[in-house]
Design an enzyme around this catalytic site. Sequence first.
Site, PDB file in Angstrom:
ATOM      1  N   TRP A 152      33.568  60.484 146.139  1.00  0.00           N
ATOM      2  CA  TRP A 152      32.464  60.213 147.069  1.00  0.00           C
ATOM      3  C   TRP A 152      32.197  58.719 147.149  1.00  0.00           C
ATOM      4  O   TRP A 152      31.974  58.161 148.236  1.00  0.00           O
ATOM      5  CB  TRP A 152      31.195  60.974 146.679  1.00  0.00           C
ATOM      6  CG  TRP A 152      31.351  62.451 146.789  1.00  0.00           C
ATOM      7  CD1 TRP A 152      31.218  63.376 145.788  1.00  0.00           C
ATOM      8  CD2 TRP A 152      31.690  63.214 147.970  1.00  0.00           C
ATOM      9  NE1 TRP A 152      31.449  64.643 146.265  1.00  0.00           N
ATOM     10  CE2 TRP A 152      31.738  64.574 147.595  1.00  0.00           C
ATOM     11  CE3 TRP A 152      31.957  62.867 149.296  1.00  0.00           C
ATOM     12  CZ2 TRP A 152      32.035  65.595 148.503  1.00  0.00           C
ATOM     13  CZ3 TRP A 152      32.259  63.888 150.208  1.00  0.00           C
ATOM     14  CH2 TRP A 152      32.290  65.222 149.802  1.00  0.00           C
ATOM     15  N   ASP A 201      23.696  56.724 146.295  1.00  0.00           N
ATOM     16  CA  ASP A 201      23.949  58.083 146.766  1.00  0.00           C
ATOM     17  C   ASP A 201      23.470  59.000 145.645  1.00  0.00           C
ATOM     18  O   ASP A 201      24.052  59.020 144.569  1.00  0.00           O
ATOM     19  CB  ASP A 201      25.462  58.249 147.020  1.00  0.00           C
ATOM     20  CG  ASP A 201      25.846  59.690 147.375  1.00  0.00           C
ATOM     21  OD1 ASP A 201      24.974  60.579 147.343  1.00  0.00           O
ATOM     22  OD2 ASP A 201      27.040  59.910 147.676  1.00  0.00           O
ATOM     23  N   LYS A 232      22.655  69.963 147.554  1.00  0.00           N
ATOM     24  CA  LYS A 232      22.989  70.045 146.138  1.00  0.00           C
ATOM     25  C   LYS A 232      21.748  70.358 145.294  1.00  0.00           C
ATOM     26  O   LYS A 232      21.846  71.053 144.299  1.00  0.00           O
ATOM     27  CB  LYS A 232      23.618  68.742 145.644  1.00  0.00           C
ATOM     28  CG  LYS A 232      24.778  68.229 146.493  1.00  0.00           C
ATOM     29  CD  LYS A 232      26.115  68.814 146.091  1.00  0.00           C
ATOM     30  CE  LYS A 232      27.224  68.576 147.095  1.00  0.00           C
ATOM     31  NZ  LYS A 232      27.503  67.182 147.430  1.00  0.00           N
TER      32      LYS A 232
HETATM   33  C1  LIG Z   1      28.530  66.438 148.313  1.00  0.00           C
HETATM   34  C2  LIG Z   1      28.427  64.983 148.167  1.00  0.00           C
HETATM   35  C3  LIG Z   1      28.562  64.124 149.256  1.00  0.00           C
HETATM   36  C4  LIG Z   1      28.899  64.614 150.656  1.00  0.00           C
HETATM   37  O1  LIG Z   1      27.798  65.210 151.207  1.00  0.00           O
HETATM   38  P1  LIG Z   1      27.821  65.796 152.693  1.00  0.00           P
HETATM   39  O2  LIG Z   1      26.367  66.071 152.934  1.00  0.00           O
HETATM   40  O3  LIG Z   1      28.670  67.018 152.651  1.00  0.00           O
HETATM   41  O4  LIG Z   1      28.371  64.765 153.586  1.00  0.00           O
HETATM   42  C5  LIG Z   1      28.409  62.778 149.046  1.00  0.00           C
HETATM   43  N1  LIG Z   1      28.129  62.280 147.831  1.00  0.00           N
HETATM   44  C6  LIG Z   1      27.987  63.083 146.757  1.00  0.00           C
HETATM   45  C7  LIG Z   1      27.662  62.480 145.425  1.00  0.00           C
HETATM   46  C8  LIG Z   1      28.131  64.455 146.889  1.00  0.00           C
HETATM   47  O5  LIG Z   1      27.997  65.252 145.825  1.00  0.00           O
END
Ligand SMILES: *Cc1c(COP(=O)(O)O)cnc(C)c1O
Length: 357
Positions: free
Chosen positions: A100, A167, A191
């Site tokens: 990511w 993030d 998540k």
């Molecule tokens: C799942 C995830 C993403 C991607 O998220 P989307 O909403 O599917 O674009 C980005 N960063 C992390 C740390 C993730 O776990």
Amino acid sequence: MKKVHNFNAGPCVLPDQAIQKSIEALKDFAGTGMAVIEVSHRSKEWGEVMDECRSLWKELLNIPDTHEVLFLGGGASLQFLYVAMNFLEKKAAYLETGVWAKKALKEAKGIGDAYALASSADKTYSYIPKGYVIPEDIDYFHITTNNTIYGTEIRYDMDCPVPLIADMSSDIMSRPVDVSKYVLIYGGAQKNVGPAGVTFAIVRKDALGKVSRYIPTMLDYRTHVDGASMFNTPPVFSIFVMNETLKWLKGIGGVEAINKINVGKAELLYNEIDRNPLFVGTAAKEDRSIMNVCFVMAPGYEALQDEFMAYAKEHGMVGIKGHRSVGGFRASIYNACPVESVEALVSCMQEFAAKKA
Ligand SMILES: *Cc1c(COP(=O)(O)O)cnc(C)c1O
């Protein structure tokens, strides 16, 4: 009561209470005689949900007035581009702690000068790089606090000499966060705070508008600050479920309380992994995530992987297959994953070891 033990990495398990309230709102939303997905997003009733959700975010994370929380579309993956569009002028550095993080960096490279300051790619991202020095001449430093695929986590708010961007897709609301240390915190809701379809961004308002490029309207955070996340039609149902998820979180005591529960769940599972001769953890111990617990069969027991998977499945475990890039197993034990599910998984591991070790 849940019918299975859901360890999916995302979308993932949500609180029963939030699911029930959402079902009710699909039948009749706030006495309107319409489903929540049928009402106007400009209606008074919907406005109240937006306000409540924003307030809950601010209250639960203690967001200072310098920052605003936005509800957007496009997922964390589109935020990778937003970040660079809104904050990259000359140069930006990224901490490359997984796929990511790498994807976030890729988007920035498409916009300007961005690079990985440190990386743990040499050991399949099984640790968080240390000992790097953050240069003071960059526009921002970008981190991924929880590396969902590898089970590593930065569980503190670092001091950073330049604007810090994080993030927090997979650990937002899992612990108290000092929001004032970040110019931006973003993530997909699916998540830890809701269903897929809504993306959160907590942005420091006075950090916006500093780049010289033209930013397309929808990619400009200022559009959504000014429009109170309703510049265009927001993902209403996802926001509704997120709001119910946050109400549940507040009800059990907020992020301080859930942090204790989360740490307890993680300890339970890591202790079993460390004790059980059949399994080993894949993440460096000091960097272990309390959200995603990754483990594989111990040396000599590799051949038992499929058998354990089948055994766990028989006992109601769902979603424990590790990411294809790591293999083995991954149990995602987000906020709404009950301790009973973790206990059930630990029992499975113990029973299996009693038969095989
Ligand atoms: C799942 C995830 C993403 C991607 O998220 P989307 O909403 O599917 O674009 C980005 N960063 C992390 C740390 C993730 O776990």
